[in-house]
Motif scaffolding. Structure first.
Motif, short mmCIF file in Angstrom:
data_model
loop_
_atom_site.label_atom_id
_atom_site.label_comp_id
_atom_site.label_asym_id
_atom_site.label_seq_id
_atom_site.Cartn_x
_atom_site.Cartn_y
_atom_site.Cartn_z
N GLN A 407 0.85 -1.18 0.00
CA GLN A 407 0.00 0.00 0.00
C GLN A 407 0.89 1.24 0.00
N GLY A 411 -2.38 5.13 2.22
CA GLY A 411 -3.33 4.02 2.25
C GLY A 411 -3.14 3.14 3.46
N TYR A 412 -1.89 2.88 3.82
CA TYR A 412 -1.59 2.07 5.00
C TYR A 412 -2.14 2.73 6.27
N ARG A 414 -4.53 4.68 6.60
CA ARG A 414 -5.99 4.73 6.59
C ARG A 414 -6.60 3.38 6.96
N THR A 415 -5.87 2.29 6.76
CA THR A 415 -6.46 0.96 6.94
C THR A 415 -5.80 0.12 8.03
N ALA A 416 -4.62 0.51 8.52
CA ALA A 416 -3.91 -0.28 9.52
C ALA A 416 -4.63 -0.23 10.86
N GLU A 418 -5.46 0.60 14.62
CA GLU A 418 -5.22 1.87 15.30
C GLU A 418 -3.96 1.83 16.15
N ASP A 463 -3.07 8.28 -1.86
CA ASP A 463 -3.70 7.15 -1.18
C ASP A 463 -3.64 5.91 -2.06
N ASP A 464 -4.38 4.87 -1.66
CA ASP A 464 -4.27 3.59 -2.36
C ASP A 464 -4.88 3.58 -3.76
N THR A 470 -1.15 -5.01 -6.36
CA THR A 470 -1.59 -5.83 -5.23
C THR A 470 -1.26 -7.27 -5.58
#
Length: 504
Positions: A407, A411-412, A414-416, A418, A463-464, A470
């Protein structure tokens, strides 16, 4: 920059700190549907020079096949004709602006449409060839004679075109098995088709060499990338079947991949043929030596993908539905790299050492002296200390914020989980004013690794939607292109400031 283990640290201590940007040729902006070796490439080199960035890393330059992946090419030696700058043909009188304008090379300047390129750029190249061949005939013949891989490649591509692109495994037996009389007859009847592919390589390497010389004159080294394996549907295996583990019908008996892990329950089934390392050793690894020699003709530094496969590789029986049925098999190890060193001397090689690493793999990399990789987006598991955290790096290493398979940093984040995001924020002191993605770049630049590299997407904070690939998927991969005008004064100032601050 690479060196044997007994002098690796000494050599590395002498190596200047440097930075780089990972930006594939296809991702450069330009008017013809895909980044190429024309004006956009020179402007990018100027950007690197202006900001004090001394390396430019690209992905493999080969002709892409199924899935458009640069890691699945029809040749380990040939360049991608899509990267040829059409403006040179206009200036030479081989194409007109009107011809190019009529071609639909893709309408989205931020995404590559490979189907459009196949349907429209290849005919443009053929039209240029038809116009150019009479005056270039002697140069093309000399080029064909000089490049010992080119005859097999051009013949392979001409036969493939003649059979509507099907795999060589489906060709008539006399061509599939390289019957000398059949190949001679085909070559005689299709000489013009063969020389078209010679023409594309002539211009690709002419333009690439000119770009490399320009970059080098401006203090920029080019980092190339070579896959460990070659594609099943490629000229390398067709021309050298004895180098691979094939059955009596010349089909692979086993293929490459990686085992199941936390990211994939089935592993990754790549499908590339496996080398017959025992036979390769008998001739002193001649093919690999040739491959490395050719790579250093066109690059200053070479990154070898999936380096752990030289110690042990994941071998999957052909026909398996997933990679889960595979097993680990010992690779050539140091015997290969001793042979390369004895023939070619010390070379500036980087080892892509990601994935499952045993002590034997670690020992192999230490024995070669090649720098390994650290990837910052893999570092921030808050539950444990990670080798990818900068305080664990050694100088003889290369740090990346991310790479072509990960990513983007944005992007990382935003999705990893917390907990990871919070740890990254504390560790790197991320703040909204600087921007989190640029904070990752700063963290890489500040590290002890002698070379720090960021994908262009991370420098731009994308972002991603700008993710390049992928793994283990087909579809929207390898298509991202940088928006024209993206290299703003702020981007230039940020990168120059980081290079100056961290003495890169």
């Amino acid at each position: 920059m690479s060196c044997a283990s007994d002098c690796a640290e000494k050599e590395c201590d002498m190596r200047e700190r440097a930075s780089g940007i990972l930006m594939h040729i296809s991702s450069l902006p330009g008017p013809y549907g895909i980044g190429d070796l024309g004006k956009g490439a020179y402007e990018f080199a100027d950007f690197l020079n202006e900001t004090g960035t001394r390396t430019w890393q690209i992905l493999p330059l080969g002709i892409t096949g199924y899935g458009d992946s640069p890691y699945q090419s029809f040749s380990a030696f040939a360049g991608n004709p899509y990267f040829i700058d059409l403006d040179e043909f206009v200036e030479a009188g081989y194409l007109s602006r009107a011809q190019i304008a009529r071609a639909d090379l893709g309408r989205d300047p931020e995404r590559v449409d490979y189907g459009k390129l196949y349907d429209h750029k290849m005919p443009l190249l053929k039209a240029a060839y038809a116009k150019a061949r009479p005056e270039l005939e002697q140069k093309l013949k000399a080029f064909l004679k000089r490049e010992d891989w080119l005859k097999d490649f051009a013949l392979f591509m001409a036969i493939k075109d003649h059979h509507e692109g099907v795999s060589w495994q489906m060709w008539p037996q006399e061509l599939k098995r390289r019957d000398e009389l059949a190949l001679a007859r085909f070559a005689r009847d299709h000489e013009d088709d063969i020389y078209f592919w010679v023409f594309t390589q002539f211009y690709f390497f002419k333009q690439w060499t000119r770009l490399k010389q320009y970059a080098n004159r401006h203090g920029i080294q080019l980092i190339g990338d070579i896959p460990i394996y070659v594609a099943e549907d490629g000229s390398d295996i067709w021309a050298n079947p004895e180098m691979f583990r094939l059955d009596k019908d010349l089909a692979p008996v086993c293929v490459a991949g990686v085992p199941p892990d936390a990211f994939s329950a089935d592993g990754q089934l790549w499908g590339n043929p496996i080398y017959d390392w025992k036979k390769m050793k008998k001739d002193g690894y001649a093919w690999w030596i040739k491959r490395i020699r050719e790579s250093f003709r066109i690059y200053d530094i070479v990154r070898i993908d999936h380096f752990r496969g030289f110690e042990s590789y994941w071998e999957v029986p052909a026909g398996s539905a997933t990679a889960g049925t595979g097993r680990w098999v010992k690779g050539p190890g140091m015997s290969l790299f001793r042979a390369i060193r004895e023939e070619l001397g010390e070379l500036d090689i980087m080892a892509e050492n990601l994935g499952f690493l045993t002590q034997d793999v670690v020992d192999l990399i230490e024995d070669t002296g090649f720098p390994g990789m650290n990837v910052l987006v893999f570092a921030f598991d808050a539950r444990e200390d990670s080798d990818y955290l900068p305080h664990n790096y050694i100088r003889n290493s290369v740090v990346y914020t991310g790479n072509h398979d990960t990513q983007t940093v944005a992007g990382y984040l935003r999705t990893a989980p917390e907990s990871e995001v919070e740890y990254a924020r504390r560790y790197l002191k991320l703040d909204d004013k600087e921007g989190a993605a640029l904070g990752f770049v700063r963290g890489a630049w500040a590290s002890v690794s002698y070379l720090a590299v960021a994908p262009m997407q991370d420098l731009l904070g994308l972002d991603d939607s700008a993710r390049f690939n992928t793994p283990s998927t087909l579809g929207d991969n390898w298509k991202w292109r940088m928006k024209k005008g993206a290299l703003t004064q702020k981007v230039r100032s940020d990168l120059a400031r980081l290079n100056e601050t961290y003495r890169r």
